[in-house]
Scaffold this active site. Structure first.
Site, PDB file in Angstrom:
ATOM      1  N   HIS A   1     -10.366   0.406  -2.567  1.00 35.86           N
ATOM      2  CA  HIS A   1     -11.705   0.388  -1.985  1.00 35.86           C
ATOM      3  C   HIS A   1     -12.777   0.873  -2.961  1.00 35.86           C
ATOM      4  O   HIS A   1     -12.554   1.857  -3.679  1.00 35.86           O
ATOM      5  CB  HIS A   1     -11.753   1.310  -0.763  1.00 35.86           C
ATOM      6  CG  HIS A   1     -10.889   0.886   0.382  1.00 35.86           C
ATOM      7  ND1 HIS A   1     -10.835  -0.403   0.851  1.00 35.86           N
ATOM      8  CD2 HIS A   1     -10.052   1.609   1.189  1.00 35.86           C
ATOM      9  CE1 HIS A   1     -10.006  -0.461   1.883  1.00 35.86           C
ATOM     10  NE2 HIS A   1      -9.513   0.743   2.103  1.00 35.86           N
TER      11      HIS A   1
ATOM     12  N   LYS B   1      -6.236  -5.071  -3.335  1.00 40.29           N
ATOM     13  CA  LYS B   1      -6.849  -5.755  -2.184  1.00 40.29           C
ATOM     14  C   LYS B   1      -7.856  -4.838  -1.509  1.00 40.29           C
ATOM     15  O   LYS B   1      -8.035  -3.677  -1.903  1.00 40.29           O
ATOM     16  CB  LYS B   1      -5.775  -6.246  -1.206  1.00 40.29           C
ATOM     17  CG  LYS B   1      -4.634  -5.268  -0.905  1.00 40.29           C
ATOM     18  CD  LYS B   1      -4.997  -4.225   0.117  1.00 40.29           C
ATOM     19  CE  LYS B   1      -4.330  -4.381   1.430  1.00 40.29           C
ATOM     20  NZ  LYS B   1      -4.654  -3.248   2.365  1.00 40.29           N
TER      21      LYS B   1
ATOM     22  N   ASP C   1      -4.353  -0.750  -1.665  1.00 39.08           N
ATOM     23  CA  ASP C   1      -5.647  -0.656  -1.011  1.00 39.08           C
ATOM     24  C   ASP C   1      -6.577  -0.160  -2.129  1.00 39.08           C
ATOM     25  O   ASP C   1      -6.273   0.855  -2.777  1.00 39.08           O
ATOM     26  CB  ASP C   1      -5.532   0.398   0.105  1.00 39.08           C
ATOM     27  CG  ASP C   1      -6.344   0.075   1.326  1.00 39.08           C
ATOM     28  OD1 ASP C   1      -6.793  -1.074   1.483  1.00 39.08           O
ATOM     29  OD2 ASP C   1      -6.522   0.995   2.163  1.00 39.08           O
TER      30      ASP C   1
ATOM     31  N   HIS D   1     -10.406   6.954   1.533  1.00 39.57           N
ATOM     32  CA  HIS D   1      -9.032   6.904   1.008  1.00 39.57           C
ATOM     33  C   HIS D   1      -8.923   5.765   0.004  1.00 39.57           C
ATOM     34  O   HIS D   1      -9.697   4.812   0.053  1.00 39.57           O
ATOM     35  CB  HIS D   1      -8.039   6.686   2.153  1.00 39.57           C
ATOM     36  CG  HIS D   1      -8.247   5.371   2.863  1.00 39.57           C
ATOM     37  ND1 HIS D   1      -9.181   5.202   3.859  1.00 39.57           N
ATOM     38  CD2 HIS D   1      -7.684   4.151   2.676  1.00 39.57           C
ATOM     39  CE1 HIS D   1      -9.166   3.942   4.272  1.00 39.57           C
ATOM     40  NE2 HIS D   1      -8.268   3.271   3.567  1.00 39.57           N
TER      41      HIS D   1
ATOM     42  N   CYS E   1      -1.820  -2.011   7.929  1.00 40.08           N
ATOM     43  CA  CYS E   1      -1.735  -2.946   6.809  1.00 40.08           C
ATOM     44  C   CYS E   1      -0.440  -3.754   6.814  1.00 40.08           C
ATOM     45  O   CYS E   1      -0.448  -4.940   6.484  1.00 40.08           O
ATOM     46  CB  CYS E   1      -1.946  -2.211   5.492  1.00 40.08           C
ATOM     47  SG  CYS E   1      -3.654  -1.619   5.362  1.00 40.08           S
TER      48      CYS E   1
ATOM     49  N   ASP F   1       0.793  -1.243   0.000  1.00 37.57           N
ATOM     50  CA  ASP F   1       0.000   0.000   0.000  1.00 37.57           C
ATOM     51  C   ASP F   1       0.828   1.298   0.000  1.00 37.57           C
ATOM     52  O   ASP F   1       0.516   2.238   0.736  1.00 37.57           O
ATOM     53  CB  ASP F   1      -0.963   0.027   1.201  1.00 37.57           C
ATOM     54  CG  ASP F   1      -1.948  -1.134   1.197  1.00 37.57           C
ATOM     55  OD1 ASP F   1      -1.847  -2.004   0.304  1.00 37.57           O
ATOM     56  OD2 ASP F   1      -2.815  -1.182   2.086  1.00 37.57           O
TER      57      ASP F   1
HETATM   58 ZN   LIG Z   1      -8.050   1.197   3.502  1.00 34.23          ZN
END
Ligand SMILES: [Zn+2]
Length: 204
Positions: free
Chosen positions: A48, A102, A46, A77, A141, A8
């Site tokens: 999302h 992910k 990351d 974020h 993370c 990340d």
């Molecule tokens: Zn996140």
């Protein structure tokens, strides 16, 4: 087979980003310097959806939430396909073999890089048995990725100068390192890795 796993290292986790990690932009040089040592370099993002349950203000059905922290505690974020979700520009993309997205499941934070992507398959397919880990953030993370990698039966070495923490509570990062150590992770620095490599090149 050795792999470098970069967790990340994205714009939103660096200064000026939506969920800034202090000094998060400083890890690029260390990662670039050690990347050549590895047979495989994987960077996770990351990634999302816009209605991700970890975001402040998003409605979550409590019975569907299975994150390790409560929902709604982070500013939005790393939303898929936004500039904030891109890998940080200081990372030399030519050294990255595979990008794994992910944390796409809206019902968990998905802190671990093994969560909501195909990282375990990627590592298994290539016969990886030892991962070196850097990235952001130490106390979320990175920590959960290290713990999951140990659960996957992998040897894990954390590159200490290639991680930075959030420290919502002072000491969170130190405690995270201790938890990783108890789970069987080793620690090194990019300098140690480079010195090792120079020594083994000299022997040849
Ligand atoms: Zn996140």
């Amino acid at each position: 087979m050795d792999a470098l796993l970069i967790v990340d290292f994205q714009n939103d986790f660096t200064p000026g980003g939506a969920l800034e990690v202090k000094g998060g932009d400083e890890i690029g040089p260390a990662l670039n310097a050690i990347a050549d040592r590895f047979d495989l370099v994987v960077a996770t993002r990351d990634w999302h959806p816009p209605d991700h349950g970890s975001f402040v203000g998003v409605e979550v059905e409590p019975e569907r939430w299975h994150g390790i922290d409560p929902p709604g505690i982070w500013p939005p974020h790393c939303v898929q396909n936004t500039p904030g979700a891109e890998l940080h520009s200081s990372l030399d993309r030519s050294k990255v073999d595979v990008v794994v997205d992910k944390a796409q499941d809206p019902h968990t934070q998905g802190y671990s890089s093994f969560h909501g992507g195909n990282l375990a398959e990627v590592l298994r397919e290539r016969g990886v048995d030892h991962v070196w880990i850097g990235g952001l953030a130490t106390d979320y993370c990175v920590k959960n990725t290290v713990l999951d990698a140990r659960r996957e039966g992998l040897e894990v070495t954390v590159v200490k100068d290639a991680i930075r923490g959030i420290d919502v509570e002072p000491g969170d990062s130190e405690r995270a390192l201790e938890e990783m150590r108890r789970a069987g992770a080793d620690f090194t620095t990019s300098e140690e890795l480079l010195a090792e490599r120079a020594a083994s090149a000299a022997r040849r």
